[in-house]
Scaffold this motif. Structure first.
Motif, PDB file in Angstrom:
ATOM      1  N   LEU A   1       0.826  -1.202   0.000  1.00 34.77           N
ATOM      2  CA  LEU A   1       0.000   0.000   0.000  1.00 34.77           C
ATOM      3  C   LEU A   1       0.863   1.256   0.000  1.00 34.77           C
ATOM      4  CD1 LEU A   1      -2.958  -0.645   2.486  1.00 34.77           C
ATOM      5  CD2 LEU A   1      -3.124  -0.134   0.061  1.00 34.77           C
ATOM      6  N   SER A   2       0.374   2.279  -0.658  1.00 36.18           N
ATOM      7  CA  SER A   2       1.068   3.566  -0.693  1.00 36.18           C
ATOM      8  C   SER A   2       0.698   4.373   0.546  1.00 36.18           C
ATOM      9  CB  SER A   2       0.680   4.335  -1.965  1.00 36.18           C
ATOM     10  OG  SER A   2       1.214   5.646  -1.925  1.00 36.18           O
ATOM     11  N   THR A   3       1.186   3.927   1.701  1.00 34.88           N
ATOM     12  CA  THR A   3       0.912   4.606   2.962  1.00 34.88           C
ATOM     13  C   THR A   3       2.211   4.779   3.731  1.00 34.88           C
ATOM     14  OG1 THR A   3       0.548   2.545   4.188  1.00 34.88           O
ATOM     15  CG2 THR A   3      -1.372   3.513   3.086  1.00 34.88           C
TER      16      THR A   3
ATOM     17  N   GLU B   1      -2.892   2.126  -4.360  1.00 37.35           N
ATOM     18  CA  GLU B   1      -3.242   3.390  -3.742  1.00 37.35           C
ATOM     19  C   GLU B   1      -4.362   3.178  -2.724  1.00 37.35           C
ATOM     20  OE1 GLU B   1      -1.672   6.187  -4.059  1.00 37.35           O
ATOM     21  OE2 GLU B   1      -0.293   5.339  -5.529  1.00 37.35           O
TER      22      GLU B   1
ATOM     23  N   ASP C   1      -7.997   3.427  -3.882  1.00 38.57           N
ATOM     24  CA  ASP C   1      -8.567   2.290  -4.614  1.00 38.57           C
ATOM     25  C   ASP C   1      -9.080   1.222  -3.659  1.00 38.57           C
ATOM     26  OD1 ASP C   1      -7.979   3.433  -7.110  1.00 38.57           O
ATOM     27  OD2 ASP C   1      -5.935   2.639  -7.080  1.00 38.57           O
TER      28      ASP C   1
ATOM     29  N   ALA D   1       4.986   7.585  -3.824  1.00 44.01           N
ATOM     30  CA  ALA D   1       4.059   6.485  -3.516  1.00 44.01           C
ATOM     31  C   ALA D   1       4.842   5.247  -3.121  1.00 44.01           C
ATOM     32  CB  ALA D   1       3.186   6.175  -4.731  1.00 44.01           C
TER      33      ALA D   1
END
Length: 372
Positions: free
Chosen positions: A272-274, A292, A295, A371
């Motif tokens: 995940l882009s976190t 993302e 999503d 990201a």
């Protein structure tokens, strides 16, 4: 006076390339909405007929056979989902009380803000303050979900102030990102308490009231593909996520028998882009693209709104990850090397690393968020 230092280079140079957004998931999505969609499939024989082609012409027969096959596949998928997940429960957002752990940032915050704006009552449980301060319709409760006493206290407060919870989203997680031999027992215990035991604490705190509610409810469990494949420097995290997935399957079986009005949703995303995985190296963004949070949030919200049981896996490889265990051991090793799953954490910085980079780059004149 010395010139100002140059801006920090992007963590993923290929991110600026024109082909960076291209991935196997995008290709599959295009085909699913075109050649593999029944409507489009039946357009082809109709176009042939508009050209005065006879019904028994080979192109016409092939196109009709293809359209029939695609239509049959969609029907079978629909029947499978209905049998597997049952009838949906009625969802009325004006009466829903949604509890989200780890909802002060990332995926949890996105879901909280969306439901808050749509009129639902949302309670966010997190040890950190909310990133944007306040959000409409969202009530923040400072709570360390790894502490069962704090969870029980906050559950009583939510019941008194907001009402009986109808949706529980277990999203809280932490990542140590260290080899097992370099982790202290305290770090391991904290990881397992937050990533695994917290699910038991919240379920014991919120599920009884949900079960007594005639309208039922929905339990969302956020796991990870790492729980299936494991990864170097993620032993504690992988063990917890494997346990979370097993907990979900067992809980679903129990609720199906005792409380069929409660739905369960399992979420198993890839990277995940976190901030949680800030700095993690992504070797192959075509076959294993970074997901993302928006999503994932859209899929989770759609599943909750539908009132159905569901298993959400993204990107594409996450839907087929269970087949990894079927491969011969040699092919499993080859797949791991090609995917780079055991070297991805060598560049890991995590949430604290991101905060440090922000401070440093703020002094240098700017910070560019990538990201991950």
């Amino acid at each position: 006076m010395p010139p100002p230092p140059p801006p920090p280079p992007p963590m993923h140079p290929q991110g600026d390339s024109w082909f960076a957004p291209l991935s196997i998931d995008l290709v599959v999505k295009v085909f699913k909405t075109s050649f593999f969609h029944p409507f489009i499939a039946w357009i082809i024989p109709l176009c042939f007929r508009a050209q005065n082609m006879f019904w028994d012409a080979p192109p016409m027969l092939v196109s009709i056979a293809w359209a029939s096959l695609i239509s049959l596949s969609w029907i079978v998928i629909g029947i499978n989902n209905r049998v597997a997940y049952g009838r949906p429960r009625e969802v009325d957002l004006s009466e829903e009380v949604i509890v989200i752990t780890g909802g002060a940032s990332g995926l949890g915050l996105l879901i909280a803000e969306v439901y808050g704006m749509r009129g639902a009552t949302v309670a966010v449980l997190d040890i950190e303050e909310m990133e944007n301060g306040e959000a409409r319709g969202v009530t923040y409760y400072k709570c360390d979900v790894s502490d069962k006493d704090q969870v029980a206290r906050v559950a009583a407060e939510i019941q008194k102030e907001l009402g009986t919870p109808t949706v529980l989203i277990n999203n809280a997680a932490i990542v140590n990102g260290k080899p097992l031999l370099e982790q202290s027992l305290a770090e391991i215990e904290k990881s397992l308490s937050t990533n695994l035991l917290s699910h038991f604490y919240t379920l014991k705190a919120f599920l009884p009231a949900m079960a007594r509610n005639e309208r039922g409810g929905t339990v969302v469990t956020v796991s990870s593909v790492i729980g299936t494949v494991g990864a170097a420097q993620l032993a504690d995290y992988a063990a917890a996520k494997a346990g979370v997935s097993a907990l979900h399957r067992s809980l679903t079986a129990e609720l199906r028998q005792s409380h069929p009005n409660i739905r369960t949703v399992l979420v198993t995303p890839g990277q995940l882009s976190t901030p949680l995985f800030y700095g993690v190296n992504t070797p192959n963004r075509f076959f294993a693209p970074v997901v993302e949070p928006v999503d994932v949030a859209k899929e989770v919200i759609a599943a909750i709104d539908s009132g159905k049981n569901a298993h959400l896996a993204m990107p594409l490889y996450a839907r087929w990850i269970d087949w990894y265990s079927v491969l011969p051991a040699s092919l499993q090793l080859l797949a791991r090397k090609l995917a780079g799953v055991d070297t991805a954490m060598t560049t890991f910085k995590g949430r604290e690393g991101m905060k440090g980079d922000k401070k440093v780059n703020k002094k240098e004149g700017g910070f560019r968020i990538q990201a991950f």
